[in-house]
Enzyme design. Structure first.
Site, PDB file in Angstrom:
ATOM      1  N   SER A  38      -2.805  32.851  90.984  1.00  0.00           N
ATOM      2  CA  SER A  38      -3.240  31.569  91.520  1.00  0.00           C
ATOM      3  C   SER A  38      -4.746  31.643  91.785  1.00  0.00           C
ATOM      4  O   SER A  38      -5.201  32.487  92.546  1.00  0.00           O
ATOM      5  CB  SER A  38      -2.475  31.301  92.823  1.00  0.00           C
ATOM      6  N   LYS A  44      -2.798  29.750  87.257  1.00  0.00           N
ATOM      7  CA  LYS A  44      -2.600  28.526  88.046  1.00  0.00           C
ATOM      8  C   LYS A  44      -3.922  28.167  88.695  1.00  0.00           C
ATOM      9  O   LYS A  44      -4.519  29.006  89.373  1.00  0.00           O
ATOM     10  CB  LYS A  44      -1.514  28.765  89.105  1.00  0.00           C
ATOM     11  N   LYS A  76      -5.908  25.836  91.406  1.00  0.00           N
ATOM     12  CA  LYS A  76      -5.798  24.927  92.537  1.00  0.00           C
ATOM     13  C   LYS A  76      -6.645  23.698  92.227  1.00  0.00           C
ATOM     14  O   LYS A  76      -7.782  23.830  91.740  1.00  0.00           O
ATOM     15  CB  LYS A  76      -6.318  25.611  93.804  1.00  0.00           C
ATOM     16  N   ASP A 133      -1.933  23.327  90.888  1.00  0.00           N
ATOM     17  CA  ASP A 133      -1.277  23.163  92.197  1.00  0.00           C
ATOM     18  C   ASP A 133      -2.194  22.348  93.108  1.00  0.00           C
ATOM     19  O   ASP A 133      -3.329  22.749  93.379  1.00  0.00           O
ATOM     20  CB  ASP A 133      -1.019  24.543  92.818  1.00  0.00           C
ATOM     21  N   GLU A 168       2.059  21.111  90.325  1.00  0.00           N
ATOM     22  CA  GLU A 168       2.764  21.521  91.551  1.00  0.00           C
ATOM     23  C   GLU A 168       2.347  20.671  92.749  1.00  0.00           C
ATOM     24  O   GLU A 168       1.154  20.541  93.035  1.00  0.00           O
ATOM     25  CB  GLU A 168       2.446  23.009  91.800  1.00  0.00           C
ATOM     26  N   ASP A 203       6.822  22.480  95.661  1.00  0.00           N
ATOM     27  CA  ASP A 203       6.655  23.664  96.503  1.00  0.00           C
ATOM     28  C   ASP A 203       6.992  23.226  97.937  1.00  0.00           C
ATOM     29  O   ASP A 203       8.145  23.326  98.377  1.00  0.00           O
ATOM     30  CB  ASP A 203       5.211  24.187  96.348  1.00  0.00           C
ATOM     31  N   LYS A 256       9.709  29.816  97.459  1.00  0.00           N
ATOM     32  CA  LYS A 256       9.051  30.739  98.388  1.00  0.00           C
ATOM     33  C   LYS A 256      10.056  31.027  99.484  1.00  0.00           C
ATOM     34  O   LYS A 256      10.415  30.125 100.245  1.00  0.00           O
ATOM     35  CB  LYS A 256       7.827  30.081  99.028  1.00  0.00           C
ATOM     36  N   GLY A 263       4.051  32.430  96.250  1.00  0.00           N
ATOM     37  CA  GLY A 263       3.553  33.466  97.143  1.00  0.00           C
ATOM     38  C   GLY A 263       2.798  32.862  98.301  1.00  0.00           C
ATOM     39  O   GLY A 263       2.420  31.686  98.269  1.00  0.00           O
TER      40      GLY A 263
HETATM   41  O1  OSB Z   1       0.694  26.560  97.463  1.00  0.00           O
HETATM   42  O2  OSB Z   1       1.290  28.191  96.292  1.00  0.00           O
HETATM   43  C1  OSB Z   1       0.661  27.754  97.258  1.00  0.00           C
HETATM   44  C2  OSB Z   1      -1.283  30.598  98.926  1.00  0.00           C
HETATM   45  C3  OSB Z   1      -1.176  30.238 100.246  1.00  0.00           C
HETATM   46  C4  OSB Z   1      -0.525  29.079 100.573  1.00  0.00           C
HETATM   47  C5  OSB Z   1       0.034  28.270  99.581  1.00  0.00           C
HETATM   48  C6  OSB Z   1      -0.056  28.630  98.248  1.00  0.00           C
HETATM   49  C7  OSB Z   1      -0.760  29.807  97.913  1.00  0.00           C
HETATM   50  C8  OSB Z   1      -0.991  30.231  96.543  1.00  0.00           C
HETATM   51  C9  OSB Z   1      -1.223  31.701  96.278  1.00  0.00           C
HETATM   52  O3  OSB Z   1      -1.065  29.489  95.594  1.00  0.00           O
HETATM   53  C10 OSB Z   1       0.047  32.415  96.030  1.00  0.00           C
HETATM   54  C11 OSB Z   1      -0.100  33.916  96.045  1.00  0.00           C
HETATM   55  O4  OSB Z   1      -0.720  34.461  95.128  1.00  0.00           O
HETATM   56  O5  OSB Z   1       0.424  34.560  96.969  1.00  0.00           O
HETATM   57 MG    MG Z   2       1.916  25.696  95.953  1.00  0.00          MG
END
Ligand code: OSB
Ligand code: MG
Length: 367
Positions: free
Chosen positions: A135, A161, A163, A188, A213, A238, A262, A290
């Site tokens: 991510s 991925k 953001k 995402d 996402e 999510d 998650k 994650g």
């Molecule tokens: O939305 O998936 C998410 C990290 C913290 C809070 C929300 C998210 C995320 C990530 C990173 O996208 C996921 C990871 O690599 O642990």
């Molecule tokens: Mg997410």
């Protein structure tokens, strides 16, 4: 199984690089660890909640508070405790799923270690290793983003991925697609858009993304269903999926065609497996999300990601993507995959020196 006490630790671990999302920037992960001690074993659970209540309502210090005042005493009162009795014992507490998950995970780990059974075996894993994505946070510029993505692809990650948020969506996606060609790519939004942004989000259609996402707020299932009728990119949820029941509703409503699971967000690995089963029964692919976990949470996530319905690469990245020094022996990427631990319980333990170094607060709750 007889619980003799529970330790709640707050840790602070610096990230290798700031991680920026539509809800803020993390530079240090403040997190809560739960250690369940029984008469013949001990087990660990990592709480996914971050420093502040910005991904969801939960945050680390609230988790400590609700664990100490409510959750631990309620679980301490359970006769013949095992992990399956934790969630029912906590049912009268609204929300706080990440705190509940950490406690259930610690109890499950203690039980499995005592029995010599791995998390993967207990959950139903069918793979020895899992395909990993990464991510990538919002960066200061498109060149900086391209550098970050190039580095992760060189590391071997099988899926990227990005953001996104309003003002950082179509152009960064176009730049990554143009530069890196036919890679597995997804985005995402962490709830940053509104229903009125549907036409704008449809501008992502030409880029052949695996999924979009959580574009809309957590409680807007109907909005996601309507959006799915306007955009071609598959919608993945999510934040909205907090239980097997909400997963079933979202699927029935057409609000998503893919689910990010998650374990913390849904109250634990046992509920996570139920969501996996609901999705599998409906032909909905899932992948493991994650929360920037340390090696403790990562070990359990890898076990979950080895279940048959996890057919897309997850946000289960290697230790070095997050932390210079992980809490456990580091997880190292091998041809885009991480190995699922096979030892009893989580199969990994905190390194005592590292754990002490990152601990900022510690409470022992005798049972
Ligand atoms: O939305 O998936 C998410 C990290 C913290 C809070 C929300 C998210 C995320 C990530 C990173 O996208 C996921 C990871 O690599 O642990
Ligand atoms: Mg997410």
């Amino acid at each position: 199984m007889k619980l003799t006490g529970v330790e709640i630790r707050t840790i602070e671990v610096p990230l290798v690089a700031p991680f920026r999302t539509s809800f803020g920037t993390e530079t240090v992960r403040r997190a809560v660890l739960v250690r369940a001690v029984t008469d013949d074993s001990e087990g660990w659970g990592e709480c996914g909640a971050g420093t502040g209540p910005f991904y969801s309502a939960e945050y680390a210090d609230a988790a400590t508070d609700v664990l100490e005042r409510f959750l631990v005493p309620m679980v301490a009162a359970v006769d013949d405790l095992d992990a399956h009795r934790v969630a029912p014992a906590l049912e009268s507490v609204r929300g706080h799923r990440m705190a509940k998950a950490a406690l259930e995970t610690a109890v499950l780990d203690a039980d499995l270690r005592a029995r010599g059974i791995s998390f993967g075996y207990a959950l139903g894993a069918i793979r020895d290793s899992v395909a990993c994505g990464v991510s990538v946070g919002i960066t200061a510029s498109i060149p900086a983003l391209l550098d970050a993505v190039a580095g992760y692809l060189a590391d071997g990650y099988l899926r990227i991925k990005l953001k996104i948020e309003p003002g950082w969506d179509v152009e960064p996606v176009r730049a990554v697609r143009e530069r890196f060609g036919d890679i597995l790519l997804q985005v995402d939004a962490n709830t940053a858009y509104r229903r009125s942004d549907a036409r704008h989000l449809a501008q992502l259609d030409p880029f052949d993304l695996l999924l979009l996402e959580q574009p809309l707020p957590e409680d807007d299932l109907l909005g996601h269903a309507e959006l799915a009728g306007v955009v071609q990119t598959p919608i993945c949820l999510d934040e909205s999926i907090v239980s097997a029941a909400t997963a079933a509703d979202a699927i029935a409503l057409g609000a998503c065609s893919i689910v990010n699971i998650k374990p913390g967000r849904v109250g634990g690995y046992l509920e996570a497996r139920r969501i996996h089963d609901v999705c599998a029964a409906n032909g909905i692919p899932v992948w493991c999300g994650g929360m920037l976990e340390t090696g403790l949470g990562r070990a359990a996530n890898l076990a979950l990601a080895a279940l048959p319905g996890f057919t897309l690469p997850g946000d289960t990245s290697a230790s070095e993507r997050y932390y210079r020094t992980d809490l456990t022996e580091p997880f190292v990427l091998d041809a885009g995959h991480l190995t699922v631990p096979t030892g009893p319980g989580l199969g990994v333990s905190p390194l005592p020196d590292v754990l002490d170094e990152v601990t900022v607060e510690r409470r022992w709750l005798p049972v």
